[in-house]
Design a protein around this motif. Sequence first.
Motif, PDB file in Angstrom:
ATOM      1  N   THR A   1       5.476  10.709 -17.721  1.00 20.52           N
ATOM      2  CA  THR A   1       6.145  11.573 -16.740  1.00 20.52           C
ATOM      3  C   THR A   1       6.207  13.036 -17.163  1.00 20.52           C
ATOM      4  N   VAL A   2       5.720  13.344 -18.356  1.00 21.46           N
ATOM      5  CA  VAL A   2       5.594  14.753 -18.720  1.00 21.46           C
ATOM      6  C   VAL A   2       4.581  15.434 -17.798  1.00 21.46           C
ATOM      7  N   ILE A   3       3.732  14.613 -17.134  1.00 23.44           N
ATOM      8  CA  ILE A   3       2.788  15.127 -16.118  1.00 23.44           C
ATOM      9  C   ILE A   3       3.057  14.480 -14.773  1.00 23.44           C
ATOM     10  N   VAL A   4       2.975  13.143 -14.748  1.00 15.56           N
ATOM     11  CA  VAL A   4       3.119  12.413 -13.481  1.00 15.56           C
ATOM     12  C   VAL A   4       4.547  12.553 -12.963  1.00 15.56           C
ATOM     13  N   GLY A   5       4.657  12.991 -11.716  1.00 15.54           N
ATOM     14  CA  GLY A   5       5.967  13.211 -11.119  1.00 15.54           C
ATOM     15  C   GLY A   5       6.401  14.663 -11.162  1.00 15.54           C
ATOM     16  N   ARG A   6       5.728  15.458 -11.978  1.00 16.94           N
ATOM     17  CA  ARG A   6       6.043  16.886 -12.049  1.00 16.94           C
ATOM     18  C   ARG A   6       4.745  17.711 -11.988  1.00 16.94           C
TER      19      ARG A   6
ATOM     20  N   ARG B   1       3.524  19.637  -9.657  1.00 18.38           N
ATOM     21  CA  ARG B   1       3.637  21.020  -9.184  1.00 18.38           C
ATOM     22  C   ARG B   1       4.186  21.927 -10.277  1.00 18.38           C
ATOM     23  N   ALA B   2       5.201  21.462 -10.973  1.00 21.26           N
ATOM     24  CA  ALA B   2       5.771  22.262 -12.060  1.00 21.26           C
ATOM     25  C   ALA B   2       4.737  22.467 -13.161  1.00 21.26           C
ATOM     26  N   PHE B   3       3.990  21.411 -13.460  1.00 24.27           N
ATOM     27  CA  PHE B   3       2.963  21.508 -14.490  1.00 24.27           C
ATOM     28  C   PHE B   3       1.862  22.483 -14.073  1.00 24.27           C
ATOM     29  N   THR B   4       1.502  22.447 -12.789  1.00 26.85           N
ATOM     30  CA  THR B   4       0.490  23.375 -12.281  1.00 26.85           C
ATOM     31  C   THR B   4       0.949  24.818 -12.434  1.00 26.85           C
ATOM     32  N   ARG B   5       2.212  25.078 -12.124  1.00 24.53           N
ATOM     33  CA  ARG B   5       2.746  26.438 -12.286  1.00 24.53           C
ATOM     34  C   ARG B   5       2.729  26.862 -13.753  1.00 24.53           C
ATOM     35  N   GLU B   6       3.031  25.925 -14.642  1.00 28.82           N
ATOM     36  CA  GLU B   6       2.989  26.234 -16.077  1.00 28.82           C
ATOM     37  C   GLU B   6       1.577  26.606 -16.502  1.00 28.82           C
ATOM     38  N   LEU B   7       0.587  25.856 -16.000  1.00 29.81           N
ATOM     39  CA  LEU B   7      -0.795  26.166 -16.346  1.00 29.81           C
ATOM     40  C   LEU B   7      -1.209  27.520 -15.791  1.00 29.81           C
ATOM     41  N   GLU B   8      -0.800  27.820 -14.568  1.00 25.97           N
ATOM     42  CA  GLU B   8      -1.131  29.117 -13.972  1.00 25.97           C
ATOM     43  C   GLU B   8      -0.575  30.265 -14.813  1.00 25.97           C
ATOM     44  N   GLU B   9       0.650  30.094 -15.288  1.00 20.26           N
ATOM     45  CA  GLU B   9       1.264  31.126 -16.133  1.00 20.26           C
ATOM     46  C   GLU B   9       0.486  31.291 -17.439  1.00 20.26           C
ATOM     47  N   ILE B  10       0.089  30.160 -18.032  1.00 20.66           N
ATOM     48  CA  ILE B  10      -0.668  30.203 -19.282  1.00 20.66           C
ATOM     49  C   ILE B  10      -2.010  30.894 -19.070  1.00 20.66           C
ATOM     50  N   TRP B  11      -2.697  30.538 -17.993  1.00 19.02           N
ATOM     51  CA  TRP B  11      -4.006  31.115 -17.745  1.00 19.02           C
ATOM     52  C   TRP B  11      -3.922  32.593 -17.374  1.00 19.02           C
ATOM     53  N   ASN B  12      -2.917  32.963 -16.572  1.00 21.34           N
ATOM     54  CA  ASN B  12      -2.743  34.381 -16.214  1.00 21.34           C
ATOM     55  C   ASN B  12      -2.450  35.216 -17.458  1.00 21.34           C
TER      56      ASN B  12
ATOM     57  N   ASN C   1       0.814  -1.213   0.000  1.00 20.08           N
ATOM     58  CA  ASN C   1       0.000   0.000   0.000  1.00 20.08           C
ATOM     59  C   ASN C   1       0.856   1.277   0.000  1.00 20.08           C
ATOM     60  N   ARG C   2       2.069   1.161  -0.508  1.00 22.33           N
ATOM     61  CA  ARG C   2       2.952   2.329  -0.563  1.00 22.33           C
ATOM     62  C   ARG C   2       2.611   3.241  -1.735  1.00 22.33           C
ATOM     63  N   PHE C   3       1.965   2.665  -2.740  1.00 19.17           N
ATOM     64  CA  PHE C   3       1.635   3.443  -3.928  1.00 19.17           C
ATOM     65  C   PHE C   3       0.124   3.455  -4.112  1.00 19.17           C
ATOM     66  N   LYS C   4      -0.445   4.612  -4.023  1.00 25.62           N
ATOM     67  CA  LYS C   4      -1.888   4.750  -4.249  1.00 25.62           C
ATOM     68  C   LYS C   4      -2.078   5.968  -5.159  1.00 25.62           C
ATOM     69  N   THR C   5      -2.269   5.695  -6.423  1.00 27.31           N
ATOM     70  CA  THR C   5      -2.373   6.792  -7.372  1.00 27.31           C
ATOM     71  C   THR C   5      -3.644   6.673  -8.190  1.00 27.31           C
ATOM     72  N   PHE C   6      -4.080   7.796  -8.713  1.00 29.52           N
ATOM     73  CA  PHE C   6      -5.257   7.809  -9.574  1.00 29.52           C
ATOM     74  C   PHE C   6      -5.005   7.012 -10.854  1.00 29.52           C
ATOM     75  N   LEU C   7      -3.741   6.898 -11.251  1.00 30.29           N
ATOM     76  CA  LEU C   7      -3.437   6.146 -12.464  1.00 30.29           C
ATOM     77  C   LEU C   7      -3.808   4.675 -12.312  1.00 30.29           C
ATOM     78  N   MET C   8      -3.438   4.068 -11.189  1.00 31.66           N
ATOM     79  CA  MET C   8      -3.724   2.654 -10.986  1.00 31.66           C
ATOM     80  C   MET C   8      -5.212   2.419 -10.793  1.00 31.66           C
ATOM     81  N   GLU C   9      -5.856   3.295 -10.042  1.00 32.88           N
ATOM     82  CA  GLU C   9      -7.298   3.141  -9.842  1.00 32.88           C
ATOM     83  C   GLU C   9      -8.031   3.259 -11.178  1.00 32.88           C
ATOM     84  N   GLY C  10      -7.618   4.238 -11.974  1.00 35.64           N
ATOM     85  CA  GLY C  10      -8.238   4.414 -13.276  1.00 35.64           C
ATOM     86  C   GLY C  10      -7.978   3.230 -14.191  1.00 35.64           C
ATOM     87  N   PHE C  11      -6.758   2.693 -14.119  1.00 38.75           N
ATOM     88  CA  PHE C  11      -6.405   1.549 -14.960  1.00 38.75           C
ATOM     89  C   PHE C  11      -7.254   0.337 -14.617  1.00 38.75           C
ATOM     90  N   PHE C  12      -7.409   0.048 -13.328  1.00 34.77           N
ATOM     91  CA  PHE C  12      -8.155  -1.134 -12.914  1.00 34.77           C
ATOM     92  C   PHE C  12      -9.660  -0.980 -13.135  1.00 34.77           C
TER      93      PHE C  12
END
Length: 221
Positions: free
Chosen positions: A198-203, A205-216, A112-123
């Motif tokens: 990994t262009v999204i998963v694992g980054r 926070r960085a991706f969120t900041r990129e979106l904030e910049e785009i939206w602003n 139970n060390r890994f609980k991600t939306f990716l695995m739940e969505g996959f299953f």
Amino acid sequence: MIEKSVIENHNVKAFHIVAHSLGSILALAIAVKHPDAVKSLTLLAPPYFPVPKGEQGTQFVLRRVAPRRVWPVIAFGASLACWYEHISRTICLLICKNHRIWEFLFKFITRNRFKTFLMEGFFCHTHNAAWHTLHNIICGSASKIDSYLDTVRDRLRCNVTVIHGRDDELLPVDCSIAVKSRIPRADIKIIEKKDHITVIVGRQRAFTRELEEIWNKAEQN
């Protein structure tokens, strides 16, 4: 369904669009249908392969998105889902029907060390994602991408951003470069040492900041 459940149901008059991989085709379709409502368009790893003259659009894109390969794993999965429908559909049904068992085994093996939306969505949702959505988008809309991009270029006034992982093994960086060539004003960002996931998963926070910049930036324009 996006129109019915979100845009129409909540009477949304303006919105930003963010899409990944095959979702980029859906995003473009929504954008061209609501050109005056789109405030910004962000595409991650879009599957755009310019169709040569004389080629049948759907078949050409299908061969490029899902070539018959067994490696890497992500390419094998796409190939299986697109070319060997009965096998992939059976696998998808088995996964979804018994998703609680697979979730339990995954948690047990990983302690139970890994609980991600990716695995739940996959299953839980593999049948819809890997069969219906993948198949329907490629066969129903892939041949229309050229016209979608032309409409975005000529009719939409919003900023367009394209983000791609340098090490993407499923869709090469050339896809995003081709989008840029079709929409010259598009801002393209190549993320080093990142692949299709990994262009999204694992980054996040960085991706969120990129979106904030785009939206602003869109709000300022």
